[in-house]
Motif scaffolding. Structure first.
Motif, PDB file in Angstrom:
ATOM      1  N   ASP A  31       0.838  -1.209   0.000  1.00  0.00           N
ATOM      2  CA  ASP A  31       0.000   0.000   0.000  1.00  0.00           C
ATOM      3  C   ASP A  31       0.873   1.259   0.000  1.00  0.00           C
ATOM      4  OD1 ASP A  31       1.043  -0.336   2.525  1.00  0.00           O
ATOM      5  OD2 ASP A  31      -0.833  -0.020   3.606  1.00  0.00           O
ATOM      6  N   SER A  32       1.932   1.221  -0.803  1.00  0.00           N
ATOM      7  CA  SER A  32       2.812   2.387  -0.871  1.00  0.00           C
ATOM      8  C   SER A  32       2.014   3.613  -1.300  1.00  0.00           C
ATOM      9  CB  SER A  32       3.938   2.140  -1.876  1.00  0.00           C
ATOM     10  OG  SER A  32       4.558   3.362  -2.210  1.00  0.00           O
ATOM     11  N   PRO A  33       2.157   4.733  -0.561  1.00  0.00           N
ATOM     12  CA  PRO A  33       1.448   5.949  -0.970  1.00  0.00           C
ATOM     13  C   PRO A  33       1.968   6.517  -2.293  1.00  0.00           C
ATOM     14  CG  PRO A  33       2.871   6.377   0.935  1.00  0.00           C
ATOM     15  CD  PRO A  33       2.897   4.904   0.706  1.00  0.00           C
ATOM     16  N   LYS A  34       3.154   6.050  -2.692  1.00  0.00           N
ATOM     17  CA  LYS A  34       3.730   6.490  -3.958  1.00  0.00           C
ATOM     18  C   LYS A  34       3.703   5.284  -4.904  1.00  0.00           C
ATOM     19  CE  LYS A  34       8.125   8.343  -5.615  1.00  0.00           C
ATOM     20  NZ  LYS A  34       9.515   8.588  -5.247  1.00  0.00           N
ATOM     21  N   PRO A  35       3.183   5.434  -6.124  1.00  0.00           N
ATOM     22  CA  PRO A  35       3.132   4.281  -7.025  1.00  0.00           C
ATOM     23  C   PRO A  35       4.534   3.863  -7.466  1.00  0.00           C
ATOM     24  CG  PRO A  35       2.414   6.288  -8.162  1.00  0.00           C
ATOM     25  CD  PRO A  35       2.615   6.654  -6.720  1.00  0.00           C
ATOM     26  N   PRO A  36       4.709   2.584  -7.866  1.00  0.00           N
ATOM     27  CA  PRO A  36       3.732   1.490  -7.758  1.00  0.00           C
ATOM     28  C   PRO A  36       3.556   1.040  -6.307  1.00  0.00           C
ATOM     29  CG  PRO A  36       5.826   0.671  -8.587  1.00  0.00           C
ATOM     30  CD  PRO A  36       5.981   2.149  -8.481  1.00  0.00           C
ATOM     31  N   PRO A  37       2.351   0.501  -5.964  1.00  0.00           N
ATOM     32  CA  PRO A  37       2.042   0.212  -4.556  1.00  0.00           C
ATOM     33  C   PRO A  37       2.812  -0.959  -3.957  1.00  0.00           C
ATOM     34  CG  PRO A  37       0.248  -0.498  -5.994  1.00  0.00           C
ATOM     35  CD  PRO A  37       1.203   0.268  -6.853  1.00  0.00           C
ATOM     36  N   GLU A  38       3.207  -1.935  -4.799  1.00  0.00           N
ATOM     37  CA  GLU A  38       3.867  -3.141  -4.267  1.00  0.00           C
ATOM     38  C   GLU A  38       5.380  -3.010  -4.362  1.00  0.00           C
ATOM     39  OE1 GLU A  38       2.394  -6.909  -5.321  1.00  0.00           O
ATOM     40  OE2 GLU A  38       0.426  -6.412  -4.514  1.00  0.00           O
ATOM     41  N   ARG A  39       6.035  -3.144  -3.197  1.00  0.00           N
ATOM     42  CA  ARG A  39       7.487  -2.994  -3.122  1.00  0.00           C
ATOM     43  C   ARG A  39       8.033  -3.902  -2.041  1.00  0.00           C
ATOM     44  NH1 ARG A  39       8.793   3.015  -3.635  1.00  0.00           N
ATOM     45  NH2 ARG A  39       7.257   3.804  -5.096  1.00  0.00           N
ATOM     46  N   ILE A  40       9.356  -4.047  -2.015  1.00  0.00           N
ATOM     47  CA  ILE A  40      10.009  -4.620  -0.839  1.00  0.00           C
ATOM     48  C   ILE A  40      11.020  -3.592  -0.347  1.00  0.00           C
ATOM     49  CG2 ILE A  40       9.701  -7.005  -1.592  1.00  0.00           C
ATOM     50  CD1 ILE A  40      12.801  -6.968  -2.196  1.00  0.00           C
ATOM     51  N   THR A  41      11.323  -3.649   0.937  1.00  0.00           N
ATOM     52  CA  THR A  41      12.240  -2.663   1.511  1.00  0.00           C
ATOM     53  C   THR A  41      13.052  -3.267   2.650  1.00  0.00           C
ATOM     54  OG1 THR A  41      12.382  -0.445   2.511  1.00  0.00           O
ATOM     55  CG2 THR A  41      10.489  -1.774   3.139  1.00  0.00           C
ATOM     56  N   LEU A  42      14.289  -2.813   2.779  1.00  0.00           N
ATOM     57  CA  LEU A  42      15.035  -3.115   4.000  1.00  0.00           C
ATOM     58  C   LEU A  42      14.333  -2.424   5.159  1.00  0.00           C
ATOM     59  CD1 LEU A  42      18.773  -2.508   2.895  1.00  0.00           C
ATOM     60  CD2 LEU A  42      17.498  -4.658   2.887  1.00  0.00           C
ATOM     61  N   THR A  43      14.454  -2.965   6.351  1.00  0.00           N
ATOM     62  CA  THR A  43      13.859  -2.358   7.539  1.00  0.00           C
ATOM     63  C   THR A  43      14.965  -1.778   8.421  1.00  0.00           C
ATOM     64  OG1 THR A  43      13.881  -4.494   8.645  1.00  0.00           O
ATOM     65  CG2 THR A  43      11.850  -3.892   7.458  1.00  0.00           C
TER      66      THR A  43
END
Length: 233
Positions: free
Chosen positions: A164-176
């Motif tokens: 649900d990323s507020p910036k497109p595209p919505p689907e991502r992966i990220t380091l935490t």
């Protein structure tokens, strides 16, 4: 934290490249490899222009992503896709040195797969990057960690999915943050008047925003800003 103010974007690229050359060569000297996390956005431009000038043993580099959009590699939204097109041809880097995301999978599957790939890179569960190259959005986000999002509090998963990323595209992966703040070095490279207000809120007012939560526990943190971005500092 070290704040470095330079004149313009060209000077950001030069300064950033100098740091990358030193950090990469130190890592190769001490550990015989250099593991770096790349970001998208304006960081891509700085690296595609600056890295070809760096003197290093490219064969010792492993390049992962601080975050990546869950899209096909040939999509214009793919961060790896841009580096593949604009960086690899200018350096001695090979495509096989990039830790890329699994294709055709859900965000959750992609994140789990990326954790496994990083386990192989680091030889276990301690994901200690030599360097993370970070950008900051006008809303203060870094990687795909957005203001007010629940992933800001993620402590279990080293790589997390966001759908649900507020910036497109919505689907991502990220380091935490446990991985980000475990890095030996983190460098933000920020330019332009559009980033000046957020730079002030984070660096001067110490507001609790995602980019401001990057505080390596036993590593070094650098912010490189041009005059326009640093105008309020």
């Amino acid at each position: 934290m070290t704040i470095i103010k330079v004149i313009d974007e060209e000077e950001i690229i030069r300064k950033l490249s100098t740091y990358i050359q030193k950090i990469s060569n130190d890592a190769i000297l001490n550990r015989n490899k250099f593991v770096v996390g790349l970001s998208g956005g304006s960081v891509v431009k700085y690296l595609c222009e600056g890295l070809p000038q760096v003197e290093t043993d490219w064969s010792k580099w492993t390049l992962a992503f601080c975050d990546e959009r869950v899209v096909p590699e040939d999509s214009s939204d793919s961060t790896f896709g841009i580096y593949k097109k604009d960086l690899i041809p200018k350096t001695e880097l090979k495509e096989s040195q990039f830790i890329t995301i699994k294709q055709g999978a859900t965000a959750q599957e992609t994140a789990k797969d990326y954790i496994e790939k990083l386990r192989k890179v680091f030889g276990g569960d301690d994901f200690k990057f030599d360097l993370l190259l970070l950008g900051m959005g006008p809303d203060g986000h870094t990687c795909s960690l957005f203001p007010g999002h629940k992933l800001l509090e993620e402590t279990e998963d080293k790589v997390a999915a966001i759908t649900d990323s507020p910036k497109p595209p919505p689907e991502r992966i990220t380091l935490t943050y446990p991985v980000i703040n475990g890095a030996r070095n983190c460098i933000f490279a920020i330019s332009g008047a559009g980033k000046s207000e957020m730079a002030k809120r984070i660096l001067k007012d110490k507001e609790d925003l995602p980019a401001g939560r990057v505080k390596p526990t036993d590593g070094s943190l650098y912010w490189i800003l041009d005059e326009e971005a640093a105008v309020h500092l």
